[in-house]
Motif scaffolding. Structure first.
Motif, PDB file in Angstrom:
ATOM      1  N   LEU A 102       5.207 113.485  86.001  1.00 41.78           N
ATOM      2  CA  LEU A 102       6.565 113.544  85.454  1.00 41.78           C
ATOM      3  C   LEU A 102       6.688 112.520  84.338  1.00 41.78           C
ATOM      4  O   LEU A 102       6.580 111.315  84.567  1.00 41.78           O
ATOM      5  CB  LEU A 102       7.576 113.237  86.564  1.00 41.78           C
ATOM      6  CG  LEU A 102       9.060 113.413  86.238  1.00 41.78           C
ATOM      7  CD1 LEU A 102       9.378 114.884  85.984  1.00 41.78           C
ATOM      8  CD2 LEU A 102       9.909 112.878  87.389  1.00 41.78           C
ATOM      9  N   ASN A 103       6.909 113.003  83.121  1.00 43.90           N
ATOM     10  CA  ASN A 103       7.017 112.099  81.977  1.00 43.90           C
ATOM     11  C   ASN A 103       8.114 112.556  81.023  1.00 43.90           C
ATOM     12  O   ASN A 103       8.398 113.747  80.897  1.00 43.90           O
ATOM     13  CB  ASN A 103       5.696 112.025  81.211  1.00 43.90           C
ATOM     14  CG  ASN A 103       4.714 111.057  81.844  1.00 43.90           C
ATOM     15  OD1 ASN A 103       5.114 110.006  82.346  1.00 43.90           O
ATOM     16  ND2 ASN A 103       3.436 111.404  81.834  1.00 43.90           N
ATOM     17  N   GLY A 104       8.694 111.609  80.348  1.00 41.48           N
ATOM     18  CA  GLY A 104       9.733 111.905  79.374  1.00 41.48           C
ATOM     19  C   GLY A 104      10.575 110.673  79.128  1.00 41.48           C
ATOM     20  O   GLY A 104      10.373 109.624  79.732  1.00 41.48           O
ATOM     21  N   LYS A 105      11.541 110.806  78.234  1.00 42.23           N
ATOM     22  CA  LYS A 105      12.457 109.723  77.936  1.00 42.23           C
ATOM     23  C   LYS A 105      13.853 110.108  78.398  1.00 42.23           C
ATOM     24  O   LYS A 105      14.211 111.285  78.427  1.00 42.23           O
ATOM     25  CB  LYS A 105      12.444 109.422  76.440  1.00 42.23           C
ATOM     26  CG  LYS A 105      11.083 108.940  75.944  1.00 42.23           C
ATOM     27  CD  LYS A 105      11.114 108.628  74.459  1.00 42.23           C
ATOM     28  CE  LYS A 105       9.754 108.133  73.987  1.00 42.23           C
ATOM     29  NZ  LYS A 105       9.748 107.832  72.534  1.00 42.23           N
ATOM     30  N   ARG A 106      14.628 109.089  78.742  1.00 38.55           N
ATOM     31  CA  ARG A 106      15.952 109.339  79.303  1.00 38.55           C
ATOM     32  C   ARG A 106      16.812 110.221  78.394  1.00 38.55           C
ATOM     33  O   ARG A 106      17.555 111.082  78.853  1.00 38.55           O
ATOM     34  CB  ARG A 106      16.666 108.009  79.570  1.00 38.55           C
ATOM     35  CG  ARG A 106      18.024 108.148  80.244  1.00 38.55           C
ATOM     36  CD  ARG A 106      18.612 106.798  80.547  1.00 38.55           C
ATOM     37  NE  ARG A 106      17.786 106.056  81.494  1.00 38.55           N
ATOM     38  CZ  ARG A 106      17.874 106.215  82.814  1.00 38.55           C
ATOM     39  NH1 ARG A 106      18.734 107.073  83.336  1.00 38.55           N
ATOM     40  NH2 ARG A 106      17.095 105.511  83.612  1.00 38.55           N
ATOM     41  N   ASP A 107      16.721 110.021  77.093  1.00 42.39           N
ATOM     42  CA  ASP A 107      17.530 110.799  76.157  1.00 42.39           C
ATOM     43  C   ASP A 107      16.708 111.859  75.421  1.00 42.39           C
ATOM     44  O   ASP A 107      17.102 112.356  74.368  1.00 42.39           O
ATOM     45  CB  ASP A 107      18.198 109.874  75.138  1.00 42.39           C
ATOM     46  CG  ASP A 107      17.182 109.030  74.377  1.00 42.39           C
ATOM     47  OD1 ASP A 107      16.001 109.021  74.771  1.00 42.39           O
ATOM     48  OD2 ASP A 107      17.570 108.393  73.376  1.00 42.39           O
ATOM     49  N   GLY A 108      15.549 112.201  75.989  1.00 45.86           N
ATOM     50  CA  GLY A 108      14.680 113.177  75.332  1.00 45.86           C
ATOM     51  C   GLY A 108      14.219 114.269  76.269  1.00 45.86           C
ATOM     52  O   GLY A 108      14.825 114.513  77.321  1.00 45.86           O
ATOM     53  N   ASP A 109      13.142 114.936  75.895  1.00 40.68           N
ATOM     54  CA  ASP A 109      12.613 116.032  76.684  1.00 40.68           C
ATOM     55  C   ASP A 109      11.920 115.501  77.943  1.00 40.68           C
ATOM     56  O   ASP A 109      11.433 114.376  77.979  1.00 40.68           O
ATOM     57  CB  ASP A 109      11.607 116.833  75.869  1.00 40.68           C
ATOM     58  CG  ASP A 109      12.247 117.475  74.642  1.00 40.68           C
ATOM     59  OD1 ASP A 109      13.478 117.672  74.654  1.00 40.68           O
ATOM     60  OD2 ASP A 109      11.509 117.755  73.671  1.00 40.68           O
ATOM     61  N   LEU A 110      11.872 116.368  78.951  1.00 38.87           N
ATOM     62  CA  LEU A 110      11.192 116.034  80.207  1.00 38.87           C
ATOM     63  C   LEU A 110      10.038 117.004  80.412  1.00 38.87           C
ATOM     64  O   LEU A 110      10.179 118.209  80.202  1.00 38.87           O
ATOM     65  CB  LEU A 110      12.168 116.141  81.379  1.00 38.87           C
ATOM     66  CG  LEU A 110      11.588 115.777  82.758  1.00 38.87           C
ATOM     67  CD1 LEU A 110      11.350 114.265  82.843  1.00 38.87           C
ATOM     68  CD2 LEU A 110      12.524 116.223  83.876  1.00 38.87           C
ATOM     69  N   TYR A 111       8.893 116.456  80.848  1.00 35.70           N
ATOM     70  CA  TYR A 111       7.715 117.277  81.077  1.00 35.70           C
ATOM     71  C   TYR A 111       7.292 117.157  82.529  1.00 35.70           C
ATOM     72  O   TYR A 111       7.023 116.053  83.016  1.00 35.70           O
ATOM     73  CB  TYR A 111       6.575 116.844  80.155  1.00 35.70           C
ATOM     74  CG  TYR A 111       6.911 117.042  78.693  1.00 35.70           C
ATOM     75  CD1 TYR A 111       6.664 118.257  78.070  1.00 35.70           C
ATOM     76  CD2 TYR A 111       7.513 116.019  77.957  1.00 35.70           C
ATOM     77  CE1 TYR A 111       7.003 118.453  76.731  1.00 35.70           C
ATOM     78  CE2 TYR A 111       7.856 116.207  76.624  1.00 35.70           C
ATOM     79  CZ  TYR A 111       7.590 117.424  76.022  1.00 35.70           C
ATOM     80  OH  TYR A 111       7.934 117.616  74.712  1.00 35.70           O
ATOM     81  N   VAL A 112       7.265 118.294  83.196  1.00 34.94           N
ATOM     82  CA  VAL A 112       6.833 118.352  84.590  1.00 34.94           C
ATOM     83  C   VAL A 112       5.510 119.125  84.599  1.00 34.94           C
ATOM     84  O   VAL A 112       5.496 120.346  84.448  1.00 34.94           O
ATOM     85  CB  VAL A 112       7.869 119.057  85.480  1.00 34.94           C
ATOM     86  CG1 VAL A 112       7.422 119.001  86.945  1.00 34.94           C
ATOM     87  CG2 VAL A 112       9.251 118.433  85.310  1.00 34.94           C
ATOM     88  N   THR A 113       4.423 118.401  84.738  1.00 37.84           N
ATOM     89  CA  THR A 113       3.099 119.015  84.646  1.00 37.84           C
ATOM     90  C   THR A 113       2.477 119.094  86.028  1.00 37.84           C
ATOM     91  O   THR A 113       1.991 118.096  86.573  1.00 37.84           O
ATOM     92  CB  THR A 113       2.186 118.206  83.706  1.00 37.84           C
ATOM     93  OG1 THR A 113       2.856 117.955  82.465  1.00 37.84           O
ATOM     94  CG2 THR A 113       0.893 118.959  83.446  1.00 37.84           C
ATOM     95  N   TRP A 114       2.524 120.272  86.614  1.00 35.76           N
ATOM     96  CA  TRP A 114       1.912 120.490  87.925  1.00 35.76           C
ATOM     97  C   TRP A 114       0.401 120.559  87.761  1.00 35.76           C
ATOM     98  O   TRP A 114      -0.112 121.168  86.812  1.00 35.76           O
ATOM     99  CB  TRP A 114       2.444 121.777  88.552  1.00 35.76           C
ATOM    100  CG  TRP A 114       3.888 121.674  88.948  1.00 35.76           C
ATOM    101  CD1 TRP A 114       4.977 121.917  88.155  1.00 35.76           C
ATOM    102  CD2 TRP A 114       4.398 121.288  90.223  1.00 35.76           C
ATOM    103  NE1 TRP A 114       6.143 121.705  88.865  1.00 35.76           N
ATOM    104  CE2 TRP A 114       5.817 121.318  90.142  1.00 35.76           C
ATOM    105  CE3 TRP A 114       3.808 120.923  91.439  1.00 35.76           C
ATOM    106  CZ2 TRP A 114       6.642 121.005  91.214  1.00 35.76           C
ATOM    107  CZ3 TRP A 114       4.619 120.613  92.512  1.00 35.76           C
ATOM    108  CH2 TRP A 114       6.016 120.649  92.400  1.00 35.76           C
ATOM    109  N   VAL A 115      -0.306 119.926  88.678  1.00 35.55           N
ATOM    110  CA  VAL A 115      -1.758 119.798  88.539  1.00 35.55           C
ATOM    111  C   VAL A 115      -2.480 120.517  89.669  1.00 35.55           C
ATOM    112  O   VAL A 115      -1.904 120.802  90.724  1.00 35.55           O
ATOM    113  CB  VAL A 115      -2.173 118.313  88.532  1.00 35.55           C
ATOM    114  CG1 VAL A 115      -1.495 117.570  87.384  1.00 35.55           C
ATOM    115  CG2 VAL A 115      -1.848 117.637  89.867  1.00 35.55           C
TER     116      VAL A 115
END
Length: 226
Positions: A102-115
């Motif tokens: 789970l990566n991203g910035k509070r005021d930006g896009d969020l990336y949920v990368t399932w592995v």
């Protein structure tokens, strides 16, 4: 490790038409979208959007990758939906039983990368808050390079992939030059060769182990020796 090539993504790299050419006993490093065109021995990305793209492409299943903040969260974590609701743009691939990053910035896009259980990604603990290119150079040095060749390091003047997915319009980043200068000084025992740089390092700096060379010299050095 010996001789190393680190590919940047500046447009000057387009002058070099043998990107897929391999050399004996030479390790290759690249960053971000170079994976779209060629496989390298080690691929580096510190950009969350690019990490998500690289992983979901399947490239990381069989190739060595180095990602920043690559920490796998167990699938049973109950706070994912709450976090997703805090972002306007959420990019997510198909869920798996192995967890997600789970990566991203509070005021930006969020990336949920399932592995899944078949990838070769290593987390970058240091350096942090550097660009992908300089990070790749540092990691190559830290892992034992004795001679290092830089291609396509145009220091944000331009980018081969500008305008494509995960590549907004490029802007000047003077700190990128300083990051490279830091590396050159931190590893004085390594011979650095910068292939046709677009502009020099910080004015006034002279580095004994840094040499500017042409593409022809680069190819001759790796195929015929010094």
């Amino acid at each position: 490790m010996g001789k190393v090539i680190v590919y940047g993504n500046g447009k000057s790299r387009s002058k070099y038409h043998d990107l897929s050419m391999t050399f004996d006993d030479v390790i290759t490093w690249g960053c971000n979208a170079i994976y779209r065109d060629v496989k390298v021995d080690h691929l580096v990305s510190v950009d969350y959007g690019m990490q998500h793209e690289i992983y979901t492409s399947g490239y990381a299943k069989q190739n060595s990758c180095w990602f920043l903040d690559w920490n796998i969260i167990p699938p049973e974590f109950s706070g994912l939906d709450t976090i997703k609701n805090q972002h306007d743009n959420v990019y997510e691939n198909e869920p798996t039983e192995h967890g997600y990053v789970l990566n991203g910035k509070r005021d930006g896009d969020l990336y949920v990368t399932w592995v899944d259980d078949s990838n070769s990604i290593r987390d970058i603990s240091y350096p942090r808050e550097w660009c992908s290119g300089a990070t790749a150079v540092y990691l190559a040095c830290f892992r034992g390079a004795t001679e290092l060749f830089l291609l396509g390091f145009d220091l944000s003047i331009n980018n081969i992939y500008e305008g494509s997915k995960n590549y907004p319009k490029q802007v000047e980043h003077p700190e990128w030059k300083q990051q490279l200068l830091t590396i050159f000084k931190e590893f004085p025992f390594i011979k650095f060769y910068w292939v046709e740089p677009q502009h020099p390092l910080v004015k006034g700096d002279t580095l004994e182990k840094l040499t500017y060379i042409t593409y022809d010299t680069f190819k001759h050095t790796l195929t015929q020796g010094d």
